[in-house]
Design a protein around this motif. Structure first.
Motif, PDB file in Angstrom:
ATOM      1  N   LEU A 158       4.285 -29.231   7.464  1.00 40.48           N
ATOM      2  CA  LEU A 158       3.932 -27.707   8.217  1.00 40.48           C
ATOM      3  C   LEU A 158       4.367 -27.314   8.475  1.00 40.48           C
ATOM      4  O   LEU A 158       6.084 -27.203   9.122  1.00 40.48           O
ATOM      5  CB  LEU A 158       3.404 -28.234   9.688  1.00 40.48           C
ATOM      6  N   ASP A 159       4.260 -25.459   7.521  1.00 39.18           N
ATOM      7  CA  ASP A 159       5.166 -24.153   7.900  1.00 39.18           C
ATOM      8  C   ASP A 159       4.361 -23.673   9.588  1.00 39.18           C
ATOM      9  O   ASP A 159       3.184 -22.697   9.066  1.00 39.18           O
ATOM     10  CB  ASP A 159       4.987 -23.382   6.780  1.00 39.18           C
ATOM     11  N   TYR A 160       4.847 -23.293  10.428  1.00 41.14           N
ATOM     12  CA  TYR A 160       3.751 -23.262  11.873  1.00 41.14           C
ATOM     13  C   TYR A 160       4.925 -22.341  11.644  1.00 41.14           C
ATOM     14  O   TYR A 160       6.252 -21.579  11.948  1.00 41.14           O
ATOM     15  CB  TYR A 160       4.778 -23.876  12.793  1.00 41.14           C
ATOM     16  N   SER A 184       0.982 -27.219   4.276  1.00 34.48           N
ATOM     17  CA  SER A 184      -0.130 -26.454   5.206  1.00 34.48           C
ATOM     18  C   SER A 184       0.587 -24.985   5.954  1.00 34.48           C
ATOM     19  O   SER A 184       1.538 -25.532   6.697  1.00 34.48           O
ATOM     20  CB  SER A 184      -0.910 -27.296   5.387  1.00 34.48           C
ATOM     21  N   GLY A 185       0.241 -24.688   6.505  1.00 34.23           N
ATOM     22  CA  GLY A 185       0.639 -23.473   7.249  1.00 34.23           C
ATOM     23  C   GLY A 185      -0.038 -22.759   7.757  1.00 34.23           C
ATOM     24  O   GLY A 185      -1.383 -22.632   8.106  1.00 34.23           O
ATOM     25  N   VAL A 186      -0.130 -22.199  10.006  1.00 35.04           N
ATOM     26  CA  VAL A 186      -0.772 -22.014  10.536  1.00 35.04           C
ATOM     27  C   VAL A 186       0.208 -20.636  11.354  1.00 35.04           C
ATOM     28  O   VAL A 186       1.273 -20.490  10.898  1.00 35.04           O
ATOM     29  CB  VAL A 186      -0.629 -22.647  11.795  1.00 35.04           C
ATOM     30  N   PRO A 227       0.464 -22.076  21.540  1.00 34.55           N
ATOM     31  CA  PRO A 227       0.764 -22.960  20.639  1.00 34.55           C
ATOM     32  C   PRO A 227       0.265 -23.993  20.397  1.00 34.55           C
ATOM     33  O   PRO A 227       0.188 -25.187  19.434  1.00 34.55           O
ATOM     34  CB  PRO A 227       1.879 -23.635  21.136  1.00 34.55           C
ATOM     35  N   ASP A 228      -0.758 -24.589  20.931  1.00 37.03           N
ATOM     36  CA  ASP A 228      -1.812 -25.659  20.496  1.00 37.03           C
ATOM     37  C   ASP A 228      -2.566 -25.764  18.963  1.00 37.03           C
ATOM     38  O   ASP A 228      -2.790 -24.961  18.425  1.00 37.03           O
ATOM     39  CB  ASP A 228      -2.832 -25.870  21.354  1.00 37.03           C
ATOM     40  N   LEU A 229      -2.205 -27.703  18.370  1.00 36.31           N
ATOM     41  CA  LEU A 229      -2.574 -27.198  17.296  1.00 36.31           C
ATOM     42  C   LEU A 229      -3.702 -28.099  17.171  1.00 36.31           C
ATOM     43  O   LEU A 229      -4.076 -28.922  18.521  1.00 36.31           O
ATOM     44  CB  LEU A 229      -1.423 -28.141  16.535  1.00 36.31           C
ATOM     45  N   THR A 230      -4.710 -27.639  16.307  1.00 32.43           N
ATOM     46  CA  THR A 230      -6.441 -28.914  16.445  1.00 32.43           C
ATOM     47  C   THR A 230      -5.519 -30.723  16.018  1.00 32.43           C
ATOM     48  O   THR A 230      -6.864 -31.130  15.794  1.00 32.43           O
ATOM     49  CB  THR A 230      -7.015 -28.305  15.543  1.00 32.43           C
ATOM     50  N   CYS A 231      -4.563 -30.565  15.100  1.00 33.86           N
ATOM     51  CA  CYS A 231      -4.333 -31.694  15.074  1.00 33.86           C
ATOM     52  C   CYS A 231      -4.865 -33.148  15.281  1.00 33.86           C
ATOM     53  O   CYS A 231      -3.348 -32.751  16.968  1.00 33.86           O
ATOM     54  CB  CYS A 231      -3.442 -31.403  13.272  1.00 33.86           C
ATOM     55  N   ALA A 232      -4.200 -34.370  15.049  1.00 35.99           N
ATOM     56  CA  ALA A 232      -3.974 -35.901  15.980  1.00 35.99           C
ATOM     57  C   ALA A 232      -2.696 -35.791  16.075  1.00 35.99           C
ATOM     58  O   ALA A 232      -1.755 -35.223  15.420  1.00 35.99           O
ATOM     59  CB  ALA A 232      -4.329 -36.998  15.135  1.00 35.99           C
ATOM     60  N   SER A 233      -1.862 -36.215  16.981  1.00 33.73           N
ATOM     61  CA  SER A 233      -0.837 -37.122  17.015  1.00 33.73           C
ATOM     62  C   SER A 233       0.160 -37.171  16.101  1.00 33.73           C
ATOM     63  O   SER A 233      -1.338 -38.134  15.066  1.00 33.73           O
ATOM     64  CB  SER A 233      -0.207 -37.384  18.269  1.00 33.73           C
ATOM     65  N   ALA A 234       1.331 -37.359  15.491  1.00 38.84           N
ATOM     66  CA  ALA A 234       1.783 -37.885  14.529  1.00 38.84           C
ATOM     67  C   ALA A 234       1.156 -37.722  12.715  1.00 38.84           C
ATOM     68  O   ALA A 234       1.053 -37.665  12.029  1.00 38.84           O
ATOM     69  CB  ALA A 234       2.180 -39.757  14.557  1.00 38.84           C
ATOM     70  N   THR A 235       0.383 -35.936  12.960  1.00 44.89           N
ATOM     71  CA  THR A 235      -0.262 -35.951  11.452  1.00 44.89           C
ATOM     72  C   THR A 235       0.884 -35.524  10.598  1.00 44.89           C
ATOM     73  O   THR A 235       0.834 -35.128   9.384  1.00 44.89           O
ATOM     74  CB  THR A 235      -1.092 -35.000  11.876  1.00 44.89           C
ATOM     75  N   LEU A 279       8.074 -26.821   9.769  1.00 37.51           N
ATOM     76  CA  LEU A 279       9.256 -25.745   9.828  1.00 37.51           C
ATOM     77  C   LEU A 279       9.483 -24.485  10.664  1.00 37.51           C
ATOM     78  O   LEU A 279       8.088 -24.543  11.117  1.00 37.51           O
ATOM     79  CB  LEU A 279       8.910 -24.827   8.547  1.00 37.51           C
ATOM     80  N   LEU A 280      10.134 -24.155  11.596  1.00 38.41           N
ATOM     81  CA  LEU A 280       9.496 -23.514  11.907  1.00 38.41           C
ATOM     82  C   LEU A 280      11.273 -22.076  12.053  1.00 38.41           C
ATOM     83  O   LEU A 280      11.738 -22.320  12.743  1.00 38.41           O
ATOM     84  CB  LEU A 280      10.279 -23.672  13.847  1.00 38.41           C
ATOM     85  N   PHE A 281      10.692 -21.076  11.253  1.00 36.07           N
ATOM     86  CA  PHE A 281      11.224 -20.216  10.514  1.00 36.07           C
ATOM     87  C   PHE A 281      11.294 -19.386  10.453  1.00 36.07           C
ATOM     88  O   PHE A 281      10.082 -18.402  11.003  1.00 36.07           O
ATOM     89  CB  PHE A 281      10.962 -20.172   9.273  1.00 36.07           C
TER      90      PHE A 281
END
Length: 215
Positions: free
Chosen positions: A39-41, A61-63, A89-97, A102-104
């Motif tokens: 995930l690219d946050y 994937s990216g958000v 910052p909330d994501l809709t995905c489950a924990s440990a997904t 990446l936090l660039f």
């Protein structure tokens, strides 16, 4: 400072035209399986996503909070998965997904300490045990221009030293390295490396990259 967590008007306007430059150190991901869930946050227009995909990572994937930047990314790389953040910052995905997040150059866009902490907690939630958090961000600069900007903002608004307003209207933060390490204190720090980058407004600035592993 709460309203500075997104600054959506900027990122949907002039911010959506910027070029982002923080480099990806692919050697740090050499031991990661090409099928890892990445995930690219704060993905912007997907520059880092594209590089990882081109390097062979198949599940990227990216958000991002900016619909305009997300649309730019989809136009550039229709093969990649982009999603607009509705309630950062909330994501809709489950924990440990995810196996890698990446936090660039994202923390610099979130000047409030509590908002930064909340983001790191959320990213830890969606990381699988042993997963990697790869951070690239800007540290405090020691040139006169930046020292004056930090001091002016701190004096006017009472903010921590390192927060400033750019000439084109967004509030950003440069970080004491101890602050960044503290944000990742619940991770095992695997790597840390100083670099120089071009900012989105074309200045040369000192930055740091940190690789943390979820315990």
């Amino acid at each position: 400072m709460k309203d500075l967590g997104s600054q959506i008007a900027y990122w949907d306007g002039i911010g959506a035209t910027k070029t982002f430059t923080h480099p990806v150190n692919l050697s740090w991901l050499a031991g990661v399986n090409s099928n890892a869930r990445v995930l690219d946050y704060g993905c912007g227009y997907g520059r880092v996503m594209s590089e990882l995909s081109d390097h062979g990572f198949s599940d990227v994937s990216g958000v991002d909070l900016s619909p305009t930047l997300i649309e730019r990314g989809r136009e550039l790389r229709s093969d990649l998965r982009f999603e607009v953040l509705d309630s950062p910052p909330d994501l809709t995905c489950a924990s440990a997904t995810f196996d890698v997040v990446l936090l660039f150059a994202v923390l610099t866009c979130i000047p409030d300490t509590a908002a930064q902490q909340a983001l790191v907690v959320e990213l830890s939630r969606v990381l699988a045990p042993g997963g990697l958090l790869y951070v690239s961000d800007l540290v405090l600069q020691d040139d006169e221009r930046n020292r004056d900007r930090y001091a002016a903002h701190a004096q006017q608004f009472g903010t921590p030293y390192g927060i400033f307003a750019t000439d084109d209207g967004v509030v950003c933060r440069h970080h004491d390295i101890a602050h960044l390490r503290a944000l990742l204190s619940d991770f095992d720090l695997v790597e840390e490396y100083r670099i120089e980058v071009a900012t989105m407004n074309g200045h040369r600035s000192q930055a740091v990259q940190l690789l943390g592993r979820k315990r």
